[in-house]
Design a protein around this motif. Structure first.
Motif, short mmCIF file in Angstrom:
data_model
loop_
_atom_site.label_atom_id
_atom_site.label_comp_id
_atom_site.label_asym_id
_atom_site.label_seq_id
_atom_site.Cartn_x
_atom_site.Cartn_y
_atom_site.Cartn_z
N PHE A 81 1.03 -1.16 0.18
CA PHE A 81 -0.34 -0.30 -0.10
C PHE A 81 1.19 1.29 -0.01
O PHE A 81 0.95 2.01 -0.66
N VAL A 82 2.15 1.70 0.57
CA VAL A 82 2.54 2.01 0.94
C VAL A 82 3.46 2.02 -0.57
O VAL A 82 3.48 3.67 -1.11
N GLY A 83 4.40 1.52 -1.25
CA GLY A 83 4.92 1.63 -2.20
C GLY A 83 3.85 1.95 -3.29
O GLY A 83 4.10 2.84 -4.28
N ASP A 84 2.42 1.80 -3.51
CA ASP A 84 1.73 2.38 -4.26
C ASP A 84 0.89 3.66 -3.90
O ASP A 84 0.90 4.74 -5.19
N GLU A 85 1.14 4.02 -3.14
CA GLU A 85 0.28 5.45 -2.62
C GLU A 85 1.92 6.84 -2.84
O GLU A 85 1.12 7.13 -3.48
N MET A 86 2.63 6.32 -2.13
CA MET A 86 3.74 7.25 -2.52
C MET A 86 4.76 6.44 -2.65
O MET A 86 5.84 7.50 -3.31
N GLY A 87 5.40 5.54 -3.30
CA GLY A 87 6.20 5.51 -3.80
C GLY A 87 6.34 4.34 -3.68
O GLY A 87 6.74 4.16 -2.80
N ARG A 88 7.64 3.35 -4.75
CA ARG A 88 8.22 1.93 -4.18
C ARG A 88 10.08 2.47 -3.17
O ARG A 88 10.63 1.42 -2.70
N ARG A 89 10.48 3.89 -3.87
CA ARG A 89 11.19 4.27 -2.77
C ARG A 89 11.21 4.35 -0.76
O ARG A 89 11.88 4.28 -0.24
N PHE A 90 10.26 4.46 -0.95
CA PHE A 90 9.18 4.69 0.89
C PHE A 90 8.99 3.21 1.00
O PHE A 90 9.14 3.51 2.47
N ALA A 91 8.99 2.09 0.39
CA ALA A 91 9.10 0.62 0.41
C ALA A 91 9.74 0.01 0.30
O ALA A 91 10.49 -1.53 1.08
#
Length: 259
Positions: free
Chosen positions: A19-29
């Motif tokens: 969810f974090v990767g989809d909403e904020m970008g893969r660099r945050f996940a």
């Protein structure tokens, strides 16, 4: 997400990561690639740099490559029984001449750690240390490690990647696989790349299997990318050697047919 927490709590962490990767970008996940450069820029000759180790990670290959790129001399001491005086000798010379000293496995040197704490407090001070000197420490989390060194030092960690994709990426980005000269230097290029992928994939699978504990395993696997890169070196040399042997055998066979 709430329904998932109620029905499948074991899937909650992967779902939150996705969810974090989809909403904020893969660099945050995804964890960023391990780099020593930012920590080195923040350091000074009086500040120890501390690698907090974790199973499956070994920063020595990256550190030695970093020192080689900068043209810096490095002296390494693996702490243990009787290595305290050797470590103190290299620290004294390094502080005078300006090279780097690496003290490995500090958690195993209980008797030397009080001396190391005094060295950091009394010897590593402005005006008494060469500006190019750096002291690097590696240690697993331990209650015997001096608090003052932890508070004053720059701490780094290089945890094992989570997931097959992250494991493969870390292997291929590690030295020497990240070097075009090594990656493209084998005479048997196609065979070498297939072998290398199989080795990296096998290593990543074993790293992921650690989370299941003793299921299917008798001894935990604690391998690190450095071990895999060493195996790649050996297998690459073997491929080239077998290629030369095969060429000689074909030549001898051809000469035998002519006779």
């Amino acid at each position: 997400m709430l329904m998932l927490r109620l029905l499948r709590p074991d899937k909650l962490v992967p779902a939150v990561t996705a969810f974090v990767g989809d909403e904020m970008g893969r660099r945050f996940a995804e964890p960023p690639p391990f780099s020593i450069e930012p920590s080195y820029r923040d350091s000074s000759a009086t500040t120890p740099l501390i690698f907090v180790l974790s199973p499956g990670s070994d920063p020595m290959a990256a550190l030695l490559k970093f020192a080689e790129d900068r043209g810096v001399r490095v002296e390494t001491v693996s702490l243990g029984q009787g290595q305290g005086p050797v470590a103190q000798k290299w620290i004294d010379e390094g502080a005078k001449d300006g090279f780097w000293v690496v003290l490995q496995n500090c958690h195993l040197a209980k008797s030397f750690l009080p001396t190391l704490e005094l060295i950091c407090e009394q010897q590593l001070v402005e005006g008494r240390v060469h500006k190019n000197f750096r002291m690097w420490l590696t240690s697993y989390p331990s209650t015997i490690f001096p608090i003052s060194i932890l508070e004053n030092g720059i701490k780094m960690t290089n945890e094992a990647p989570k997931g097959l994709r992250a494991g493969l990426m870390r292997t291929y980005l590690s030295d020497p696989l990240s070097s075009p000269e090594f990656f493209e230097g084998c005479a048997k290029d196609g065979q070498f790349r297939r072998m290398l992928f199989g080795l990296a994939f096998f290593h990543s699978v074993l790293q992921e299997r650690r989370k299941y504990g003793p299921i299917g395993w008798n001894i935990p696997y604690g391998g690190c990318p450095r071990a895999g890169c060493g195996a790649a070196h050996v297998r690459g040399d073997c491929l080239e050697h077998l290629g030369r042997v095969g060429a000689v055998a074909e030549l001898e066979l051809e000469e035998g047919r002519r006779e």
